[in-house]
Design an enzyme around this catalytic site. Sequence first.
Site, PDB file in Angstrom:
ATOM      1  N   SER A 139      32.635 -17.499 -10.360  1.00 42.98           N
ATOM      2  CA  SER A 139      32.123 -16.885 -11.610  1.00 42.98           C
ATOM      3  C   SER A 139      31.053 -17.648 -12.408  1.00 42.98           C
ATOM      4  O   SER A 139      32.297 -19.360 -12.245  1.00 42.98           O
ATOM      5  CB  SER A 139      32.759 -15.952 -11.882  1.00 42.98           C
ATOM      6  OG  SER A 139      32.333 -15.399 -13.398  1.00 42.98           O
ATOM      7  N   TYR A 152      41.096 -13.395 -15.091  1.00 42.65           N
ATOM      8  CA  TYR A 152      39.827 -13.466 -14.465  1.00 42.65           C
ATOM      9  C   TYR A 152      39.295 -14.610 -14.672  1.00 42.65           C
ATOM     10  O   TYR A 152      39.287 -16.220 -13.850  1.00 42.65           O
ATOM     11  CB  TYR A 152      39.116 -12.534 -15.277  1.00 42.65           C
ATOM     12  CG  TYR A 152      38.042 -12.424 -14.889  1.00 42.65           C
ATOM     13  CD1 TYR A 152      37.629 -11.681 -13.745  1.00 42.65           C
ATOM     14  CD2 TYR A 152      36.819 -13.234 -14.649  1.00 42.65           C
ATOM     15  CE1 TYR A 152      36.483 -11.068 -12.936  1.00 42.65           C
ATOM     16  CE2 TYR A 152      35.296 -13.272 -13.863  1.00 42.65           C
ATOM     17  CZ  TYR A 152      35.418 -12.078 -13.058  1.00 42.65           C
ATOM     18  OH  TYR A 152      34.047 -12.342 -12.483  1.00 42.65           O
TER      19      TYR A 152
HETATM   20  P1  NAD Z   1      32.421  -4.297  -8.014  1.00 41.14           P
HETATM   21  O1  NAD Z   1      33.602  -3.609  -9.374  1.00 41.14           O
HETATM   22  O2  NAD Z   1      31.216  -3.349  -7.873  1.00 41.14           O
HETATM   23  O3  NAD Z   1      33.080  -4.418  -6.716  1.00 41.14           O
HETATM   24  C1  NAD Z   1      34.868  -4.934  -6.692  1.00 41.14           C
HETATM   25  C2  NAD Z   1      34.947  -4.752  -5.062  1.00 41.14           C
HETATM   26  O4  NAD Z   1      36.257  -5.248  -4.825  1.00 41.14           O
HETATM   27  C3  NAD Z   1      35.021  -3.668  -4.979  1.00 41.14           C
HETATM   28  O5  NAD Z   1      33.912  -2.630  -3.504  1.00 41.14           O
HETATM   29  C4  NAD Z   1      36.151  -2.674  -5.057  1.00 41.14           C
HETATM   30  O6  NAD Z   1      36.819  -2.174  -3.836  1.00 41.14           O
HETATM   31  C5  NAD Z   1      37.170  -4.698  -4.391  1.00 41.14           C
HETATM   32  N1  NAD Z   1      37.910  -3.982  -4.604  1.00 41.14           N
HETATM   33  C6  NAD Z   1      38.998  -3.859  -5.787  1.00 41.14           C
HETATM   34  N2  NAD Z   1      40.319  -4.059  -5.846  1.00 41.14           N
HETATM   35  C7  NAD Z   1      40.351  -4.004  -4.688  1.00 41.14           C
HETATM   36  C8  NAD Z   1      41.854  -4.821  -3.598  1.00 41.14           C
HETATM   37  N3  NAD Z   1      42.898  -4.607  -3.956  1.00 41.14           N
HETATM   38  N4  NAD Z   1      41.336  -4.728  -2.298  1.00 41.14           N
HETATM   39  C9  NAD Z   1      39.906  -4.585  -1.585  1.00 41.14           C
HETATM   40  N5  NAD Z   1      39.070  -4.577  -2.249  1.00 41.14           N
HETATM   41  C10 NAD Z   1      39.855  -4.729  -3.431  1.00 41.14           C
HETATM   42  O7  NAD Z   1      32.812  -5.848  -8.273  1.00 41.14           O
HETATM   43  P2  NAD Z   1      31.109  -6.419  -8.644  1.00 41.14           P
HETATM   44  O8  NAD Z   1      30.117  -7.183  -9.844  1.00 41.14           O
HETATM   45  O9  NAD Z   1      30.635  -6.762  -7.538  1.00 41.14           O
HETATM   46  O10 NAD Z   1      32.509  -7.794  -8.369  1.00 41.14           O
HETATM   47  C11 NAD Z   1      32.413  -8.732  -7.360  1.00 41.14           C
HETATM   48  C12 NAD Z   1      32.709 -10.193  -7.860  1.00 41.14           C
HETATM   49  O11 NAD Z   1      31.923 -10.766  -8.206  1.00 41.14           O
HETATM   50  C13 NAD Z   1      33.858 -10.807  -7.728  1.00 41.14           C
HETATM   51  O12 NAD Z   1      34.886 -11.002  -7.626  1.00 41.14           O
HETATM   52  C14 NAD Z   1      33.772 -10.666  -9.102  1.00 41.14           C
HETATM   53  O13 NAD Z   1      34.822 -11.292 -10.028  1.00 41.14           O
HETATM   54  C15 NAD Z   1      32.220 -11.734  -9.227  1.00 41.14           C
HETATM   55  N6  NAD Z   1      31.158 -11.903 -10.521  1.00 41.14           N
HETATM   56  C16 NAD Z   1      30.801 -10.300 -10.355  1.00 41.14           C
HETATM   57  C17 NAD Z   1      29.705 -10.453 -11.896  1.00 41.14           C
HETATM   58  C18 NAD Z   1      29.124  -9.957 -12.162  1.00 41.14           C
HETATM   59  O14 NAD Z   1      28.970 -10.229 -13.482  1.00 41.14           O
HETATM   60  N7  NAD Z   1      29.069  -8.656 -12.100  1.00 41.14           N
HETATM   61  C19 NAD Z   1      29.591 -12.454 -12.135  1.00 41.14           C
HETATM   62  C20 NAD Z   1      30.479 -13.236 -11.279  1.00 41.14           C
HETATM   63  C21 NAD Z   1      30.790 -13.064 -10.404  1.00 41.14           C
END
Ligand code: NAD
Length: 257
Positions: A139, A152
């Site tokens: 991130s 985080y």
């Molecule tokens: P999201 O909530 O849409 O997806 C998260 C995913 O993780 C889902 O598929 C969920 O089922 C899975 N998950 C959660 N807990 C779990 C567990 N215990 N076991 C297995 N799977 C699990 O979120 P997102 O925004 O798509 O985030 C995905 C990644 O991207 C994360 O690591 C997040 O930190 C990172 N990220 C997101 C953003 C953003 O702005 N959305 C920015 C930077 C980084």
Amino acid sequence: MSLSGKTAIITGSNSGIGLGIARSLAEAGADVVLNSFTDSTEDHELAAGLGREFGVNARYIKADMSKQAECRALVEQAGACDILVNNAGIQHVAPIEDFPVEKWDAIIAINLSSAFHTTAAALPMMRKAGWGRVVNIASAHGLTASPYKAAYIAAKHGIVGLSKTTALETAEEPITCNAICPGYVLTPLVEAQIPDTMKKYDMGRDEVIRKVMLDRQPSKEFATVEQIGGTTVFLCSAAADQITGTTISIDGGWTAL
Ligand code: NAD
């Protein structure tokens, strides 16, 4: 480019960025393994749908990324792992002194330790296959900090460090490891933060998006799951053979500030 014949495991891929990456890898010809902890009919249908749409082998494997044995079992059960995308992640926002210990433990386990366990299980398979790619979804918060996101930010800085170590341990082999650092992407994880932020700042949705969420994202636009998927596919291409141990920001200029 074609990733035909390669198997990709994407952790946390039944929604958001993980699903976007799975789609991009399947579109590039890779067989994909979707994962989450839910094991619902929709999860299995999602995988079947990707398989039909892109003509690849697509499976769903349930594994809870907060549990080390399940992280390792995911890779074992997949049977092959040429491309490992460590994406599963959760968020919790609170000042350090009020931060619930169980939330700290869960975030460190899911956002950081799971990548250590899956990588440990996947590297021997990559070595045997003579090729491998590890892509860790960090991130902008892996490179900079914000208040109230202690766990985080610690986990995301940690995964950047883990990516560098993985790269050094595989540097003389045809295996690379890098971290992608997205800024804000409008996924369910971010969508869930909007109502509380609206209340906190007494603002409407559009104002919260522009003035609070995208405050530090100079482009004033969300990054998209397709951009992150496309970057993952690029990191799996021959053009990226010598790109290892680094971070690629997709943040509209956030970390240039
Ligand atoms: P999201 O909530 O849409 O997806 C998260 C995913 O993780 C889902 O598929 C969920 O089922 C899975 N998950 C959660 N807990 C779990 C567990 N215990 N076991 C297995 N799977 C699990 O979120 P997102 O925004 O798509 O985030 C995905 C990644 O991207 C994360 O690591 C997040 O930190 C990172 N990220 C997101 C953003 C953003 O702005 N959305 C920015 C930077 C980084």
